[in-house]
Design a protein around this motif. Structure first.
Motif, short mmCIF file in Angstrom:
data_model
loop_
_atom_site.label_atom_id
_atom_site.label_comp_id
_atom_site.label_asym_id
_atom_site.label_seq_id
_atom_site.Cartn_x
_atom_site.Cartn_y
_atom_site.Cartn_z
N ALA A 199 9.85 -46.85 0.75
CA ALA A 199 9.69 -45.60 0.00
C ALA A 199 10.93 -45.31 -0.83
O ALA A 199 10.83 -44.88 -1.99
CB ALA A 199 9.39 -44.45 0.96
N TYR A 200 12.10 -45.54 -0.26
CA TYR A 200 13.34 -45.31 -1.00
C TYR A 200 13.43 -46.25 -2.20
O TYR A 200 13.80 -45.82 -3.31
CB TYR A 200 14.54 -45.51 -0.07
CG TYR A 200 15.87 -45.34 -0.76
CD1 TYR A 200 16.36 -44.07 -1.06
CD2 TYR A 200 16.62 -46.45 -1.15
CE1 TYR A 200 17.57 -43.91 -1.72
CE2 TYR A 200 17.83 -46.29 -1.81
CZ TYR A 200 18.30 -45.02 -2.09
OH TYR A 200 19.49 -44.87 -2.74
N ALA A 201 13.09 -47.53 -1.99
CA ALA A 201 13.12 -48.48 -3.11
C ALA A 201 12.13 -48.07 -4.19
O ALA A 201 12.41 -48.18 -5.39
CB ALA A 201 12.80 -49.89 -2.60
N ALA A 340 20.99 -45.30 0.89
CA ALA A 340 19.77 -44.91 1.60
C ALA A 340 20.07 -44.31 2.96
O ALA A 340 19.23 -43.61 3.55
CB ALA A 340 18.85 -46.12 1.77
N ARG A 341 21.29 -44.57 3.49
CA ARG A 341 21.69 -44.04 4.79
C ARG A 341 22.49 -42.75 4.67
O ARG A 341 22.84 -42.14 5.68
CB ARG A 341 22.55 -45.08 5.53
CG ARG A 341 21.82 -46.35 5.88
CD ARG A 341 20.84 -46.15 7.01
NE ARG A 341 21.48 -45.56 8.17
CZ ARG A 341 20.81 -45.07 9.21
NH1 ARG A 341 19.49 -45.07 9.20
NH2 ARG A 341 21.44 -44.54 10.23
N ASP A 342 22.81 -42.34 3.45
CA ASP A 342 23.57 -41.11 3.26
C ASP A 342 22.81 -39.94 3.88
O ASP A 342 21.63 -39.72 3.60
CB ASP A 342 23.78 -40.86 1.77
CG ASP A 342 24.52 -39.57 1.50
OD1 ASP A 342 25.75 -39.58 1.59
OD2 ASP A 342 23.85 -38.55 1.22
N ALA A 343 23.49 -39.19 4.75
CA ALA A 343 22.81 -38.16 5.55
C ALA A 343 22.15 -37.10 4.67
O ALA A 343 21.01 -36.69 4.92
CB ALA A 343 23.81 -37.52 6.51
N ARG A 348 17.09 -34.85 2.37
CA ARG A 348 16.27 -34.37 1.26
C ARG A 348 15.02 -35.22 1.10
O ARG A 348 13.92 -34.70 0.86
CB ARG A 348 17.09 -34.38 -0.04
CG ARG A 348 18.15 -33.30 -0.11
CD ARG A 348 18.56 -33.05 -1.56
NE ARG A 348 19.03 -34.25 -2.22
CZ ARG A 348 20.30 -34.63 -2.29
NH1 ARG A 348 21.24 -33.88 -1.74
NH2 ARG A 348 20.64 -35.73 -2.93
N PHE A 349 15.18 -36.53 1.25
CA PHE A 349 14.06 -37.44 1.09
C PHE A 349 13.01 -37.19 2.17
O PHE A 349 11.81 -37.13 1.90
CB PHE A 349 14.56 -38.88 1.16
CG PHE A 349 13.63 -39.90 0.57
CD1 PHE A 349 13.51 -40.05 -0.80
CD2 PHE A 349 12.87 -40.72 1.39
CE1 PHE A 349 12.66 -40.99 -1.36
CE2 PHE A 349 12.01 -41.65 0.85
CZ PHE A 349 11.90 -41.80 -0.53
#
Length: 359
Positions: A199-201, A340-343, A348-349
């Protein structure tokens, strides 16, 4: 210089909750989805933890012990989030038993473990031969080649409706009376590290991402944890279409009721990450396993399970709808995955995701 980061409260809480709920301690505390031992009873044991289904990766492990009968492998299958948590906890503890090899489809989590100083360093002719996009700091390596695909129920989706692009999927879901309302499934990105990564990609790659989220919300799409569960729901006809599913698992099921589509607008390509935890008891055995999986024989055995797929329109492709090389979007194993690991970004995601799949 490597930077060791203290575990978050959420990680520790997850681990402790699992321990108390199960009434277990140590390695047994985390829920293992499957487990098997390969090799002679008295052979030194390599403890492998992997998110890969046992029946998919098992043939490659069996081939390894056949070639190296002086070694045995204890294979434990885990969910990606719990595997990450446990590997990090064992890294922080520094002493005590730990895995000798870790393989995960959630490669952003593997890159994070490297960044936290949890991986051992190793270099061989086979690791050195990998593309720079498939390794980082001689501490994590991409060993497979798998596509994120759409699958569909052949009986329930007319040939004219089969979506070969994300735009086509949006068109199917647009009508108020669409027969696909409530019949589309995808990974739950809170439960699945791989689902989160895909999903992030997508959010970085596709102009369609926002429209897909809106469409999924409006039509009651279903999010669930696991590849097998999603594929079986499509095969049975409970779901008609599933989005962003690992093609290797769809192929390994080999269910004639299920069709597979490689999206023609772009197809994400995953390489599962292999990591040697720092300070493991059988680091030599773990490295030997890595080299075998990267060898010609290891790659051939994994290809038979769909873990090393033909990615374009070359002869011998095992895909149902060939995709041009220009449509491939490999997920590189590199420090940019740390974003992608940023808290804050992750929070938010996930908040946006919860709004889409609110029940």
């Amino acid at each position: 210089m490597k930077r060791l980061i203290a575990p978050t409260a959420a990680i520790l809480a997850t681990a402790l909750a699992a321990m108390f709920a199960a009434g277990l301690t140590g390695q047994q505390a985390m829920a293992q989805e499957a487990s098997a031992r390969f090799g002679a009873k008295d052979a030194p044991e390599i403890r492998l933890r992997s998110t890969t289904d046992l029946d998919v990766l098992g043939p490659a492990i069996a081939a390894f012990v056949a070639q190296h009968p002086d070694w045995a492998v204890q294979f434990d299958q885990w969910g990606s989030n719990l595997l990450y948590d446990q590997t990090l906890l064992e890294c922080i503890a520094e002493s005590g038993p730990k895995a000798d090899a870790v393989i995960s489809s959630a490669v952003h989590q593997m890159v994070d473990l490297v960044n936290r100083g949890c991986a051992g360093t190793y270099r061989s002719d086979r690791t050195a031969a990998l593309s720079p996009s498939l390794q980082w700091r001689d501490e994590v390596w991409g060993i497979t080649r798998e596509a994120a695909v759409m699958i569909y129920n052949r009986a329930g989706v007319p040939e004219a409706d089969v979506p070969h692009t994300r735009f086509a999927l949006l068109d199917l879901l647009r009508p108020e009376a669409s027969p696909y309302r409530g019949r589309v499934s995808t990974y739950d990105i809170e439960q699945s590290g791989l689902g989160y990564l895909f999903a992030y990609a997508d959010s970085l790659e596709a102009s369609t991402f926002g429209a897909l989220m809106e469409s999924f919300a409006r039509t009651g799409a279903v999010a669930t944890c696991c590849s097998s569960e999603i594929i079986e729901s499509v095969a049975s006809g409970d779901m008609l279409i599933a989005y962003n599913i690992l093609g290797s698992y769809a192929q390994s099921h080999a269910d004639p009721r299920v069709g597979i589509v490689w999206p023609e607008d772009y197809t994400l390509v995953l390489s599962r990450g292999f990591l040697l935890p720092k300070g493991s008891a059988q680091a030599e055995g773990g490295a030997l396993l890595l080299d075998f999986l990267l060898s010609g024989q290891g790659q051939r055995v994994m290809a038979q399970s769909g873990l090393v797929a033909t990615l374009d329109d070359t002869e011998g492709s095992n895909t149902e709808a060939l995709v041009p090389a220009g449509a491939l979007r490999p997920i590189r194993i590199e420090p940019t995955l740390l974003v992608a690991r940023d808290a804050e970004k992750r929070a938010r995601f996930l908040a946006r995701w919860r709004e889409v799949f609110a029940r």
